[in-house]
Write a protein that holds these residues in place. Structure first.
Motif, PDB file in Angstrom:
ATOM      1  N   ARG A 121      28.125  -9.340   8.296  1.00  0.00           N
ATOM      2  CA  ARG A 121      29.699  -9.322   8.609  1.00  0.00           C
ATOM      3  C   ARG A 121      30.386  -8.920   7.489  1.00  0.00           C
ATOM      4  O   ARG A 121      31.478  -8.263   7.677  1.00  0.00           O
ATOM      5  N   LEU A 122      29.983  -8.910   6.185  1.00  0.00           N
ATOM      6  CA  LEU A 122      30.874  -8.584   4.940  1.00  0.00           C
ATOM      7  C   LEU A 122      31.034  -6.630   5.280  1.00  0.00           C
ATOM      8  O   LEU A 122      32.038  -6.342   5.184  1.00  0.00           O
ATOM      9  N   ILE A 123      29.682  -6.315   5.667  1.00  0.00           N
ATOM     10  CA  ILE A 123      29.763  -4.880   5.797  1.00  0.00           C
ATOM     11  C   ILE A 123      30.631  -4.408   6.941  1.00  0.00           C
ATOM     12  O   ILE A 123      31.319  -3.422   7.078  1.00  0.00           O
ATOM     13  N   GLU A 124      30.439  -5.025   7.967  1.00  0.00           N
ATOM     14  CA  GLU A 124      31.294  -5.008   9.198  1.00  0.00           C
ATOM     15  C   GLU A 124      32.753  -4.800   8.992  1.00  0.00           C
ATOM     16  O   GLU A 124      33.638  -4.071   9.445  1.00  0.00           O
ATOM     17  N   LYS A 125      33.157  -5.854   8.084  1.00  0.00           N
ATOM     18  CA  LYS A 125      34.497  -5.887   7.750  1.00  0.00           C
ATOM     19  C   LYS A 125      34.989  -4.673   7.155  1.00  0.00           C
ATOM     20  O   LYS A 125      36.128  -4.076   7.291  1.00  0.00           O
ATOM     21  N   ASN A 126      34.114  -4.237   6.208  1.00  0.00           N
ATOM     22  CA  ASN A 126      34.615  -2.930   5.520  1.00  0.00           C
ATOM     23  C   ASN A 126      34.630  -1.787   6.388  1.00  0.00           C
ATOM     24  O   ASN A 126      35.645  -1.023   6.249  1.00  0.00           O
ATOM     25  N   ILE A 127      33.616  -1.615   7.274  1.00  0.00           N
ATOM     26  CA  ILE A 127      33.762  -0.631   8.326  1.00  0.00           C
ATOM     27  C   ILE A 127      34.808  -0.624   9.157  1.00  0.00           C
ATOM     28  O   ILE A 127      35.497   0.472   9.254  1.00  0.00           O
ATOM     29  N   LEU A 128      35.056  -1.692   9.783  1.00  0.00           N
ATOM     30  CA  LEU A 128      36.564  -1.898  10.451  1.00  0.00           C
ATOM     31  C   LEU A 128      37.639  -1.481   9.626  1.00  0.00           C
ATOM     32  O   LEU A 128      38.600  -0.854  10.231  1.00  0.00           O
ATOM     33  N   ALA A 129      37.712  -1.916   8.460  1.00  0.00           N
ATOM     34  CA  ALA A 129      39.093  -1.386   7.762  1.00  0.00           C
ATOM     35  C   ALA A 129      39.089  -0.068   7.583  1.00  0.00           C
ATOM     36  O   ALA A 129      40.109   0.582   7.382  1.00  0.00           O
ATOM     37  N   MET A 130      37.990   0.779   7.057  1.00  0.00           N
ATOM     38  CA  MET A 130      37.818   1.950   7.128  1.00  0.00           C
ATOM     39  C   MET A 130      38.161   2.868   8.517  1.00  0.00           C
ATOM     40  O   MET A 130      38.995   3.735   8.513  1.00  0.00           O
ATOM     41  N   ILE A 131      37.742   2.342   9.546  1.00  0.00           N
ATOM     42  CA  ILE A 131      37.932   2.841  11.083  1.00  0.00           C
ATOM     43  C   ILE A 131      39.781   2.677  11.159  1.00  0.00           C
ATOM     44  O   ILE A 131      40.190   3.900  11.587  1.00  0.00           O
ATOM     45  N   GLU A 132      40.047   1.761  10.957  1.00  0.00           N
ATOM     46  CA  GLU A 132      41.390   1.539  11.287  1.00  0.00           C
ATOM     47  C   GLU A 132      42.339   2.299  10.229  1.00  0.00           C
ATOM     48  O   GLU A 132      43.419   2.603  10.675  1.00  0.00           O
ATOM     49  N   ARG A 133      41.774   2.507   9.070  1.00  0.00           N
ATOM     50  CA  ARG A 133      42.931   3.289   8.064  1.00  0.00           C
ATOM     51  C   ARG A 133      42.604   4.700   8.731  1.00  0.00           C
ATOM     52  O   ARG A 133      43.744   5.585   8.722  1.00  0.00           O
ATOM     53  N   LEU A 134      41.430   5.240   8.901  1.00  0.00           N
ATOM     54  CA  LEU A 134      41.252   6.641   9.321  1.00  0.00           C
ATOM     55  C   LEU A 134      41.830   7.229  10.681  1.00  0.00           C
ATOM     56  O   LEU A 134      42.245   8.157  10.837  1.00  0.00           O
ATOM     57  N   TYR A 135      41.587   6.331  11.616  1.00  0.00           N
ATOM     58  CA  TYR A 135      41.895   6.521  12.941  1.00  0.00           C
ATOM     59  C   TYR A 135      43.026   5.812  13.596  1.00  0.00           C
ATOM     60  O   TYR A 135      43.562   6.325  14.766  1.00  0.00           O
ATOM     61  N   SER A 136      43.528   4.879  12.971  1.00  0.00           N
ATOM     62  CA  SER A 136      44.945   4.086  13.476  1.00  0.00           C
ATOM     63  C   SER A 136      44.787   3.743  14.908  1.00  0.00           C
ATOM     64  O   SER A 136      43.564   3.186  15.387  1.00  0.00           O
ATOM     65  N   LYS A 137      45.882   3.952  15.613  1.00  0.00           N
ATOM     66  CA  LYS A 137      46.104   3.757  16.949  1.00  0.00           C
ATOM     67  C   LYS A 137      45.206   4.485  17.938  1.00  0.00           C
ATOM     68  O   LYS A 137      44.973   4.158  19.249  1.00  0.00           O
ATOM     69  N   GLU A 138      44.612   5.730  17.295  1.00  0.00           N
ATOM     70  CA  GLU A 138      43.684   6.608  18.041  1.00  0.00           C
ATOM     71  C   GLU A 138      42.367   5.943  18.758  1.00  0.00           C
ATOM     72  O   GLU A 138      41.932   6.206  19.661  1.00  0.00           O
ATOM     73  N   VAL A 139      42.055   4.710  18.104  1.00  0.00           N
ATOM     74  CA  VAL A 139      40.725   3.978  18.509  1.00  0.00           C
ATOM     75  C   VAL A 139      41.100   2.552  18.612  1.00  0.00           C
ATOM     76  O   VAL A 139      39.904   1.919  18.551  1.00  0.00           O
TER      77      VAL A 139
END
Length: 277
Positions: A121-139
């Motif tokens: 869960r902790l790793i998922e939280k980091n991955i999701l934060a990275m995704i939202e930062r890099l791709y924003s509304k695109e994903v």
């Protein structure tokens, strides 16, 4: 502290050969050349020893990933640094990573399963934060699918060098996975995993760590580690937690002093989250 570390290192060698279940406390003590009494002074049971090993490995991985996601300022480099850091951690701890992957697939111990899920869960939280930062509304619609794809890349590609002895070039691997991830992020249009589905798959867990719990961990680490800049920084960080007086820049500098110490990675992770640095 030295005896506890010796037991962990020697037990890891036995677990690698025989697995968790087939290895007894008696075998561990004989292999270490210590008495059972000495073992139980360090660990209450074999399960506690196993959990300590899991914590040791997963803390390194989780804390390193968290640091990269929070502190890589260049978005163009973030995904590369993420993959490089994750696979470098797998590689440095390959002996235990092999055991962990095997045991996850066949473990019926509920405490072990909970521990696996907690760090996941902790790793998922980091991955999701990275995704939202890099791709924003695109994903917006596909970010959870993309998160699982990234976790899949981490899992499958780690098998290549953990179990098949494929030569590992971390730079090429990281660049290759950056390209694949970008293609998925920009061209996937049909989502499968929703936030609701994600929650249904998760076991309930308390992710909040209180200030009192952080202080207790810090006191333990201050007592364990030897004199040096890490210990001095921990003492100052404890004082800051009790009576705040430093600005964010000083706190961040103190965290830099401790973050690479193997026994301080978890407390550095907790404090980064506490101060939102």
């Amino acid at each position: 502290m030295i005896k506890k570390q010796l037991i962990m290192e020697k037990a890891l060698e036995l677990f690698a050969k025989q697995g968790f279940e087939a290895t007894s406390v008696q075998q561990i003590t004989e292999y270490c050349g210590i008495s059972k009494g000495a073992f139980y002074l360090s660990f209450k049971s074999k399960d506690e020893l196993i959990l300590a090993l899991i914590d040791h490995f997963m803390v390194q991985l989780t804390a390193d990933i968290d640091y990269v996601v929070r502190n890589t300022g260049d978005d163009q480099k973030l995904l590369y640094e993420f993959y490089y850091t994750a696979f470098n951690s797998f590689y440095k701890h390959s002996d235990f990573a092999k055991i962990l992957i095997k045991e996850q697939a066949q473990s019926f111990n509920q405490e072990l399963i909970f521990k696996f899920h907690y760090y996941d869960r902790l790793i998922e939280k980091n991955i999701l934060a990275m995704i939202e930062r890099l791709y924003s509304k695109e994903v917006d619609q596909t970010k959870y699918d993309l998160m699982y794809c990234i976790k899949g890349f981490m899992n499958i590609y780690s098998h290549l060098f953990l179990f098949y002895n494929v030569p590992l070039d971390l730079e090429i691997l990281a660049r290759s996975l950056v390209e694949k991830t970008n293609v998925l992020a920009r061209h996937t249009t049909m989502p499968f995993i929703s936030q609701e589905l994600l929650q249904m798959c998760k076991q309930p867990m308390n992710e909040e760590v209180t200030k009192e719990q952080i202080l207790a961990i810090m006191e333990q680490k201050i007592a364990e580690i030897e004199e040096g800049i890490e210990k001095e920084s921990l003492i100052l960080l404890k004082q800051q937690l009790l009576e705040p007086s430093f600005g964010p820049a000083i706190v961040k500098g103190l965290l830099e002093n401790i973050r690479n110490h193997p026994h301080c990675k978890w407390i550095a992770y907790l404090l980064r989250n506490h101060y939102e640095l």
